[in-house]
Write a protein that holds these residues in place. Structure first.
Motif, PDB file in Angstrom:
ATOM      1  N   ALA A 156      50.220 -35.073 -46.155  1.00 27.20           N
ATOM      2  CA  ALA A 156      50.258 -35.512 -47.558  1.00 27.20           C
ATOM      3  C   ALA A 156      50.712 -36.971 -47.645  1.00 27.20           C
ATOM      4  O   ALA A 156      50.193 -37.750 -48.443  1.00 27.20           O
ATOM      5  N   GLY A 157      51.705 -37.322 -46.809  1.00 24.32           N
ATOM      6  CA  GLY A 157      52.154 -38.709 -46.782  1.00 24.32           C
ATOM      7  C   GLY A 157      51.065 -39.647 -46.310  1.00 24.32           C
ATOM      8  O   GLY A 157      50.903 -40.755 -46.829  1.00 24.32           O
ATOM      9  N   LEU A 158      50.298 -39.193 -45.333  1.00 28.36           N
ATOM     10  CA  LEU A 158      49.186 -39.988 -44.812  1.00 28.36           C
ATOM     11  C   LEU A 158      48.101 -40.181 -45.875  1.00 28.36           C
ATOM     12  O   LEU A 158      47.445 -41.221 -45.920  1.00 28.36           O
ATOM     13  N   SER A 159      47.941 -39.185 -46.738  1.00 28.05           N
ATOM     14  CA  SER A 159      46.891 -39.261 -47.768  1.00 28.05           C
ATOM     15  C   SER A 159      47.188 -40.325 -48.814  1.00 28.05           C
ATOM     16  O   SER A 159      46.262 -40.881 -49.416  1.00 28.05           O
ATOM     17  N   GLY A 160      48.465 -40.583 -49.056  1.00 32.66           N
ATOM     18  CA  GLY A 160      48.829 -41.549 -50.093  1.00 32.66           C
ATOM     19  C   GLY A 160      48.677 -41.012 -51.504  1.00 32.66           C
ATOM     20  O   GLY A 160      48.750 -41.772 -52.476  1.00 32.66           O
ATOM     21  N   ALA A 161      48.477 -39.691 -51.632  1.00 26.32           N
ATOM     22  CA  ALA A 161      48.283 -39.092 -52.953  1.00 26.32           C
ATOM     23  C   ALA A 161      49.558 -39.187 -53.786  1.00 26.32           C
ATOM     24  O   ALA A 161      50.667 -39.186 -53.253  1.00 26.32           O
ATOM     25  N   GLN A 162      49.377 -39.277 -55.098  1.00 30.88           N
ATOM     26  CA  GLN A 162      50.507 -39.342 -56.022  1.00 30.88           C
ATOM     27  C   GLN A 162      50.233 -38.469 -57.239  1.00 30.88           C
ATOM     28  O   GLN A 162      49.076 -38.217 -57.584  1.00 30.88           O
ATOM     29  N   ALA A 163      51.311 -38.010 -57.865  1.00 26.98           N
ATOM     30  CA  ALA A 163      51.184 -37.242 -59.096  1.00 26.98           C
ATOM     31  C   ALA A 163      51.104 -38.199 -60.269  1.00 26.98           C
ATOM     32  O   ALA A 163      51.936 -39.095 -60.403  1.00 26.98           O
ATOM     33  N   MET A 164      50.107 -38.014 -61.124  1.00 22.29           N
ATOM     34  CA  MET A 164      49.936 -38.870 -62.296  1.00 22.29           C
ATOM     35  C   MET A 164      50.732 -38.358 -63.497  1.00 22.29           C
ATOM     36  O   MET A 164      50.860 -39.039 -64.507  1.00 22.29           O
ATOM     37  N   ALA A 165      51.235 -37.134 -63.398  1.00 27.26           N
ATOM     38  CA  ALA A 165      52.074 -36.540 -64.446  1.00 27.26           C
ATOM     39  C   ALA A 165      53.037 -35.588 -63.758  1.00 27.26           C
ATOM     40  O   ALA A 165      52.814 -35.183 -62.603  1.00 27.26           O
ATOM     41  N   PHE A 166      54.111 -35.230 -64.447  1.00 23.83           N
ATOM     42  CA  PHE A 166      55.074 -34.331 -63.813  1.00 23.83           C
ATOM     43  C   PHE A 166      54.586 -32.891 -63.894  1.00 23.83           C
ATOM     44  O   PHE A 166      54.293 -32.368 -64.979  1.00 23.83           O
ATOM     45  N   ALA A 167      54.503 -32.237 -62.754  1.00 20.71           N
ATOM     46  CA  ALA A 167      54.158 -30.826 -62.672  1.00 20.71           C
ATOM     47  C   ALA A 167      54.535 -30.338 -61.288  1.00 20.71           C
ATOM     48  O   ALA A 167      54.264 -31.016 -60.288  1.00 20.71           O
ATOM     49  N   PHE A 168      55.152 -29.179 -61.216  1.00 20.92           N
ATOM     50  CA  PHE A 168      55.483 -28.627 -59.904  1.00 20.92           C
ATOM     51  C   PHE A 168      54.195 -28.250 -59.180  1.00 20.92           C
ATOM     52  O   PHE A 168      53.288 -27.667 -59.784  1.00 20.92           O
ATOM     53  N   PRO A 169      54.088 -28.572 -57.887  1.00 18.17           N
ATOM     54  CA  PRO A 169      52.845 -28.326 -57.144  1.00 18.17           C
ATOM     55  C   PRO A 169      52.447 -26.854 -57.135  1.00 18.17           C
ATOM     56  O   PRO A 169      53.278 -25.975 -56.903  1.00 18.17           O
ATOM     57  N   SER A 170      51.188 -26.594 -57.376  1.00 21.61           N
ATOM     58  CA  SER A 170      50.645 -25.237 -57.342  1.00 21.61           C
ATOM     59  C   SER A 170      49.122 -25.352 -57.381  1.00 21.61           C
ATOM     60  O   SER A 170      48.566 -26.446 -57.518  1.00 21.61           O
ATOM     61  N   LEU A 171      48.443 -24.218 -57.275  1.00 19.65           N
ATOM     62  CA  LEU A 171      46.982 -24.230 -57.342  1.00 19.65           C
ATOM     63  C   LEU A 171      46.495 -24.788 -58.674  1.00 19.65           C
ATOM     64  O   LEU A 171      45.527 -25.547 -58.725  1.00 19.65           O
ATOM     65  N   VAL A 172      47.175 -24.401 -59.753  1.00 20.33           N
ATOM     66  CA  VAL A 172      46.676 -24.778 -61.076  1.00 20.33           C
ATOM     67  C   VAL A 172      47.054 -26.203 -61.467  1.00 20.33           C
ATOM     68  O   VAL A 172      46.514 -26.739 -62.431  1.00 20.33           O
ATOM     69  N   THR A 173      47.988 -26.821 -60.729  1.00 19.86           N
ATOM     70  CA  THR A 173      48.384 -28.194 -61.065  1.00 19.86           C
ATOM     71  C   THR A 173      47.794 -29.220 -60.106  1.00 19.86           C
ATOM     72  O   THR A 173      48.154 -30.402 -60.163  1.00 19.86           O
ATOM     73  N   LEU A 174      46.884 -28.809 -59.233  1.00 24.34           N
ATOM     74  CA  LEU A 174      46.266 -29.746 -58.299  1.00 24.34           C
ATOM     75  C   LEU A 174      45.578 -30.931 -58.999  1.00 24.34           C
ATOM     76  O   LEU A 174      45.599 -32.049 -58.470  1.00 24.34           O
ATOM     77  N   PRO A 175      44.982 -30.729 -60.190  1.00 22.43           N
ATOM     78  CA  PRO A 175      44.353 -31.881 -60.867  1.00 22.43           C
ATOM     79  C   PRO A 175      45.320 -33.025 -61.174  1.00 22.43           C
ATOM     80  O   PRO A 175      44.878 -34.158 -61.369  1.00 22.43           O
ATOM     81  N   VAL A 176      46.623 -32.744 -61.195  1.00 21.25           N
ATOM     82  CA  VAL A 176      47.616 -33.793 -61.433  1.00 21.25           C
ATOM     83  C   VAL A 176      47.554 -34.854 -60.342  1.00 21.25           C
ATOM     84  O   VAL A 176      47.894 -36.020 -60.567  1.00 21.25           O
ATOM     85  N   PHE A 177      47.096 -34.458 -59.147  1.00 21.32           N
ATOM     86  CA  PHE A 177      47.088 -35.358 -57.992  1.00 21.32           C
ATOM     87  C   PHE A 177      45.727 -36.022 -57.766  1.00 21.32           C
ATOM     88  O   PHE A 177      45.517 -36.639 -56.726  1.00 21.32           O
ATOM     89  N   LEU A 178      44.820 -35.877 -58.735  1.00 22.01           N
ATOM     90  CA  LEU A 178      43.506 -36.519 -58.618  1.00 22.01           C
ATOM     91  C   LEU A 178      43.662 -38.033 -58.511  1.00 22.01           C
ATOM     92  O   LEU A 178      44.493 -38.643 -59.172  1.00 22.01           O
ATOM     93  N   GLY A 179      42.860 -38.623 -57.634  1.00 22.15           N
ATOM     94  CA  GLY A 179      42.946 -40.055 -57.408  1.00 22.15           C
ATOM     95  C   GLY A 179      42.792 -40.362 -55.938  1.00 22.15           C
ATOM     96  O   GLY A 179      42.216 -39.566 -55.170  1.00 22.15           O
ATOM     97  N   ASN A 180      43.302 -41.500 -55.507  1.00 19.99           N
ATOM     98  CA  ASN A 180      43.207 -41.885 -54.100  1.00 19.99           C
ATOM     99  C   ASN A 180      43.881 -40.842 -53.205  1.00 19.99           C
ATOM    100  O   ASN A 180      45.021 -40.451 -53.443  1.00 19.99           O
ATOM    101  N   GLY A 181      43.170 -40.407 -52.186  1.00 18.95           N
ATOM    102  CA  GLY A 181      43.733 -39.479 -51.217  1.00 18.95           C
ATOM    103  C   GLY A 181      43.740 -38.033 -51.649  1.00 18.95           C
ATOM    104  O   GLY A 181      44.333 -37.186 -50.960  1.00 18.95           O
ATOM    105  N   PHE A 182      43.092 -37.694 -52.766  1.00 20.97           N
ATOM    106  CA  PHE A 182      43.163 -36.324 -53.276  1.00 20.97           C
ATOM    107  C   PHE A 182      42.572 -35.318 -52.287  1.00 20.97           C
ATOM    108  O   PHE A 182      43.131 -34.244 -52.071  1.00 20.97           O
ATOM    109  N   GLY A 183      41.421 -35.643 -51.694  1.00 18.96           N
ATOM    110  CA  GLY A 183      40.792 -34.718 -50.751  1.00 18.96           C
ATOM    111  C   GLY A 183      41.697 -34.400 -49.576  1.00 18.96           C
ATOM    112  O   GLY A 183      41.857 -33.236 -49.187  1.00 18.96           O
TER     113      GLY A 183
END
Length: 355
Positions: free
Chosen positions: A303-330
């Protein structure tokens, strides 16, 4: 070494025993929170509506008032009076105090400064408080005459234990958590991959002691000030690692009731609530919890290597994955899968007794 191991076992068994009575409740609340997240994400339910408010109260009340619930179960486990323990838990969540503490404002008690600590959803302060309560009750019971013991004993216990908790137990957890948050920021500046590996490995043990809330506050502040946050991304794989290890335990178990507990814990963890999997499945068995730490560390590094970031506050889960959309999401999604599979594989391979 044997003495140290036995002490660790006693602590783990004690903490697990305190949580086991509410594991199914935690799972139910976690699943309901996940369902609400799905409904709001699909625009089937408005997050600002009154229907959502009522359902969210049902889903969130257990977590918010967790210290009160744990006060009762801890008292049963440690031999203290459950009702006195519940009153002490209520002190920590008293609205007037909570409002002041959430504003970050310390208060003065008899001229002595009291550190602002957020107690809702906390674990360790109330467990330490009930542990102290069990000793104070026995001491008071020996000293006070029977004529005044009935009403004076609870008074002494509430005042004594309540003050020690507010002045000592709560601030200790906050100081340790704040120190970990500062250490994380330092390491992340050096290497995001290293920070991910370390944070992913230790975040779930931090949850046991309530130290993770300092990082949560840092994440909230990052989102509000910077518009994004890396902490939430790095702890995501550890959440799925809890689910992976619990699923492995489920497959190795032959007890139908325990397998049902495992499956509900897996589902709850996938929705971002890891307490049922941790306290009800992985932690009591010890080695699956070690698998969680390793899986979280490996996945966190990715995850650190991906450089992904959360664009809004949400605890990580299947349903909150869209929060991390952006660079490194895949690559971030892959890191969560890595966390799950690593913990699952290790929990399947390691030898331990399971029902």
């Amino acid at each position: 070494m044997k003495e140290k191991k036995s002490m660790i076992s006693v602590v783990i068994d004690g903490v697990s025993g305190i949580f086991l009575p509410i594991i199914n409740l935690l799972s139910a609340a976690g699943i309901l929170k996940g369902v609400l997240a799905i409904l709001t994400a699909a625009n089937l339910l408005s997050g600002a509506g009154e229907t959502y408010m009522v359902l969210n109260a049902m889903a969130d009340s257990l977590f918010y008032f967790l210290p009160i619930v744990l006060a009762f179960t801890a008292a049963k486990k440690l031999g203290a009076d459950p009702f006195t323990a519940v009153v002490i838990g209520g002190v920590l969540l008293y609205p007037a105090l909570t409002n002041v503490f959430e504003a970050g404002t310390g208060i003065f008690f008899a001229g002595i400064p009291m550190k602002a600590v957020i107690y809702h959803s906390s674990v360790i302060p109330i467990i330490l408080a009930v542990g102290l309560l069990s000793y104070v009750e026995r001491l008071v019971d020996k000293i006070l005459p029977d004529l005044i013991k009935g009403f004076l004993a609870p008074l002494i216990c509430i005042v004594t234990v309540g003050l020690v908790t507010l002045f000592v137990f709560g601030p200790i957890g906050k100081v340790v958590g704040d120190g970990m948050a500062v250490a994380y920021e330092f390491v992340y500046q050096i290497s995001p991959m290293l920070a991910g590996g370390i944070l992913g490995a230790v975040i779930q043990p931090m949850v046991i002691f309530g130290f993770h809330w300092s990082l949560v506050l840092v994440a909230m502040n990052n989102v509000s000030v910077k518009g994004s946050d890396t902490i939430l991304a790095l702890i995501g794989p550890a959440v799925f690692a809890q689910a992976g290890a619990a699923f492995a335990v489920c497959l190795k178990s032959r007890d139908k009731n325990f397998r049902s507990t495992c499956l509900s814990a897996v589902l709850s963890a996938c929705f971002g609530v890891t307490e049922p999997a941790m306290f009800g499945v992985n932690l009591p068995l010890k080695k699956p919890m070690a698998a969680v730490c390793i899986g979280g560390g490996v996945g966190g590094a990715v995850a650190g290597l991906s450089g992904a970031q959360a664009m809004a506050f949400a605890f990580p889960s299947l349903v909150t994955l869209p929060v991390f959309l952006g660079n490194g999401f895949g690559l971030y999604v892959i890191s969560c899968v890595v966390g799950f599979l690593t913990a699952f594989s290790l929990a399947m391979v390691l030898k331990y007794d399971v029902a």
